[in-house]
Design a protein around this motif. Structure first.
Motif, PDB file in Angstrom:
ATOM      1  N   ARG A 170       0.878  -1.180   0.000  1.00 37.15           N
ATOM      2  CA  ARG A 170       0.000   0.000   0.000  1.00 37.15           C
ATOM      3  C   ARG A 170       0.912   1.226   0.000  1.00 37.15           C
ATOM      4  O   ARG A 170       1.517   1.548   1.027  1.00 37.15           O
ATOM      5  N   MET A 171       0.997   1.912  -1.148  1.00 42.20           N
ATOM      6  CA  MET A 171       2.015   2.954  -1.325  1.00 42.20           C
ATOM      7  C   MET A 171       1.412   4.242  -1.868  1.00 42.20           C
ATOM      8  O   MET A 171       0.464   4.227  -2.646  1.00 42.20           O
ATOM      9  N   ILE A 172       2.017   5.362  -1.466  1.00 40.95           N
ATOM     10  CA  ILE A 172       1.617   6.674  -1.967  1.00 40.95           C
ATOM     11  C   ILE A 172       2.858   7.523  -2.200  1.00 40.95           C
ATOM     12  O   ILE A 172       3.790   7.517  -1.387  1.00 40.95           O
ATOM     13  N   ASP A 173       2.859   8.235  -3.325  1.00 42.07           N
ATOM     14  CA  ASP A 173       3.922   9.192  -3.672  1.00 42.07           C
ATOM     15  C   ASP A 173       3.295  10.581  -3.616  1.00 42.07           C
ATOM     16  O   ASP A 173       2.493  10.947  -4.485  1.00 42.07           O
ATOM     17  N   VAL A 174       3.635  11.345  -2.587  1.00 42.92           N
ATOM     18  CA  VAL A 174       3.048  12.666  -2.361  1.00 42.92           C
ATOM     19  C   VAL A 174       3.916  13.730  -3.036  1.00 42.92           C
ATOM     20  O   VAL A 174       5.114  13.816  -2.773  1.00 42.92           O
ATOM     21  N   GLY A 175       3.321  14.548  -3.900  1.00 38.90           N
ATOM     22  CA  GLY A 175       4.099  15.525  -4.662  1.00 38.90           C
ATOM     23  C   GLY A 175       4.899  14.823  -5.732  1.00 38.90           C
ATOM     24  O   GLY A 175       6.113  14.997  -5.844  1.00 38.90           O
ATOM     25  N   THR A 176       4.226  14.065  -6.566  1.00 40.06           N
ATOM     26  CA  THR A 176       4.895  13.118  -7.464  1.00 40.06           C
ATOM     27  C   THR A 176       5.726  13.766  -8.564  1.00 40.06           C
ATOM     28  O   THR A 176       6.656  13.159  -9.067  1.00 40.06           O
ATOM     29  N   GLY A 177       5.419  15.013  -8.977  1.00 43.54           N
ATOM     30  CA  GLY A 177       6.209  15.673 -10.020  1.00 43.54           C
ATOM     31  C   GLY A 177       6.064  14.961 -11.353  1.00 43.54           C
ATOM     32  O   GLY A 177       4.972  14.890 -11.926  1.00 43.54           O
ATOM     33  N   THR A 178       7.149  14.392 -11.859  1.00 49.67           N
ATOM     34  CA  THR A 178       7.109  13.628 -13.116  1.00 49.67           C
ATOM     35  C   THR A 178       6.668  12.189 -12.901  1.00 49.67           C
ATOM     36  O   THR A 178       6.562  11.430 -13.862  1.00 49.67           O
ATOM     37  N   GLY A 179       6.466  11.790 -11.639  1.00 50.59           N
ATOM     38  CA  GLY A 179       6.104  10.414 -11.341  1.00 50.59           C
ATOM     39  C   GLY A 179       7.283   9.481 -11.210  1.00 50.59           C
ATOM     40  O   GLY A 179       7.106   8.265 -11.107  1.00 50.59           O
ATOM     41  N   VAL A 180       8.499  10.025 -11.161  1.00 51.37           N
ATOM     42  CA  VAL A 180       9.692   9.177 -11.207  1.00 51.37           C
ATOM     43  C   VAL A 180       9.750   8.182 -10.054  1.00 51.37           C
ATOM     44  O   VAL A 180      10.101   7.006 -10.252  1.00 51.37           O
ATOM     45  N   LEU A 181       9.369   8.581  -8.840  1.00 53.58           N
ATOM     46  CA  LEU A 181       9.451   7.668  -7.699  1.00 53.58           C
ATOM     47  C   LEU A 181       8.345   6.620  -7.756  1.00 53.58           C
ATOM     48  O   LEU A 181       8.574   5.447  -7.453  1.00 53.58           O
TER      49      LEU A 181
END
Length: 289
Positions: A151-162
């Motif tokens: 269960r994962m979240i990338d906050v402030g993803t920008g280009t989505g790289v992470l």
């Protein structure tokens, strides 16, 4: 919109120091970069700004960072050209944490054993070149050597790289959020180009204030590469959505700001597990107690 470019010739060290400083002041420019003039051997600092730049603010920042006066040149650019992307197009591939981050212009073969990610330059942060992004990729690689979050979240993803890095390594869904609709569209496009579009759900959200974020909580992995100020403000909310024993990876933090961010997250129930330093920037790996 009208787009202006502010530039000055500096030493390599000065140019990159000024890029780091401008990156911390997001209101000053759309993007900042440094490159070598192959004809002269000089290093050029460039900042692309929406409308006329605040030259005095740049000059004051240069005095603080470089210790002297800097005379900038300002040029108005063709508004029909995406100069934010154009200024980043020539970046060389980056290797970090077993990932190989490259743009579509790169023709070099992917080294054996690395996970490739094609991330195009765009009006969003995260081509893999900044120390905050490489620090996060290294932290992700270290985490995945021992854990498999679901269960994962990338906050402030920008280009989505992470988010894309996680999707490349794991068979699981990742929620990617950003306050900027351009970043959301960029993430969707990059996820599709990397054949992980079905694993990444990108949404526009201000901070953690979105019902989709709450619906998917608690998260056993949170990644957020933004800035120290917003990260500090988000600490209580991060504590609320993090699963006990879950990992949170934070960056966009200057080394001088790290202690304050660590203290804010300690108050929100997190313990520091690792602290990666890359030049002037810190990446923090925290665990929810």
């Amino acid at each position: 919109m009208s787009v202006d470019q502010l530039s000055v010739s500096l030493s390599k060290e000065q140019a990159f120091a000024l890029v780091d400083a401008v990156s911390e002041r997001e209101e000053l420019a759309l993007t900042a970069s440094a490159h070598e003039n192959e004809a002269t051997g000089e290093w050029i600092f460039e900042a692309t700004c929406e409308g006329p730049p605040d030259v005095e603010a740049f000059a004051q920042l240069a005095r603080q960072v470089l210790g002297g006066e800097v005379k900038f040149t300002v040029e108005t650019l063709d508004p029909e050209v995406n100069w934010v992307a154009r200024s980043l197009e020539g970046l060389a591939p980056v290797i970090a944490g077993g990932f190989y981050v490259h743009g579509g212009h790169s023709t070099e073969p992917v080294p054996e054993g690395l996970t490739p990610m094609r991330i195009e330059a765009a009006q969003a942060f995260g081509t893999g070149h900044h120390e905050t992004t490489t620090g996060c990729l290294e932290a992700i690689d270290m985490l995945l050597a021992t854990r498999r979050p679901t269960r994962m979240i990338d906050v402030g993803t920008g280009t989505g790289v992470l988010a894309i890095a996680l999707a490349k390594r794991l068979e699981a869904k990742i929620l990617a959020t950003d306050i900027d609709p351009v970043a959301v569209e960029t993430t969707i496009g990059n996820a599709r180009d990397n054949d992980v579009g079905e694993r990444i759900d990108a949404i526009e959200a201000a901070g953690l204030d979105h019902p989709e974020i709450a619906a998917r909580a608690p998260y056993d992995l949170i990644v957020a590469n933004i800035l120290a100020g917003p990260l500090t403000e988000l600490a209580p909310g991060m504590g609320a959505i993090a699963a006990p024993g879950g990992t949170t990876i934070l960056s966009g933090i200057l080394n001088t700001q790290a202690d304050a961010v660590i203290a804010a997250y300690a108050a929100a129930g997190f313990a520091l597990r690792d602290h990666l330093r890359r030049k002037d920037w810190s990446t923090l790996v925290l665990e929810k107690r």
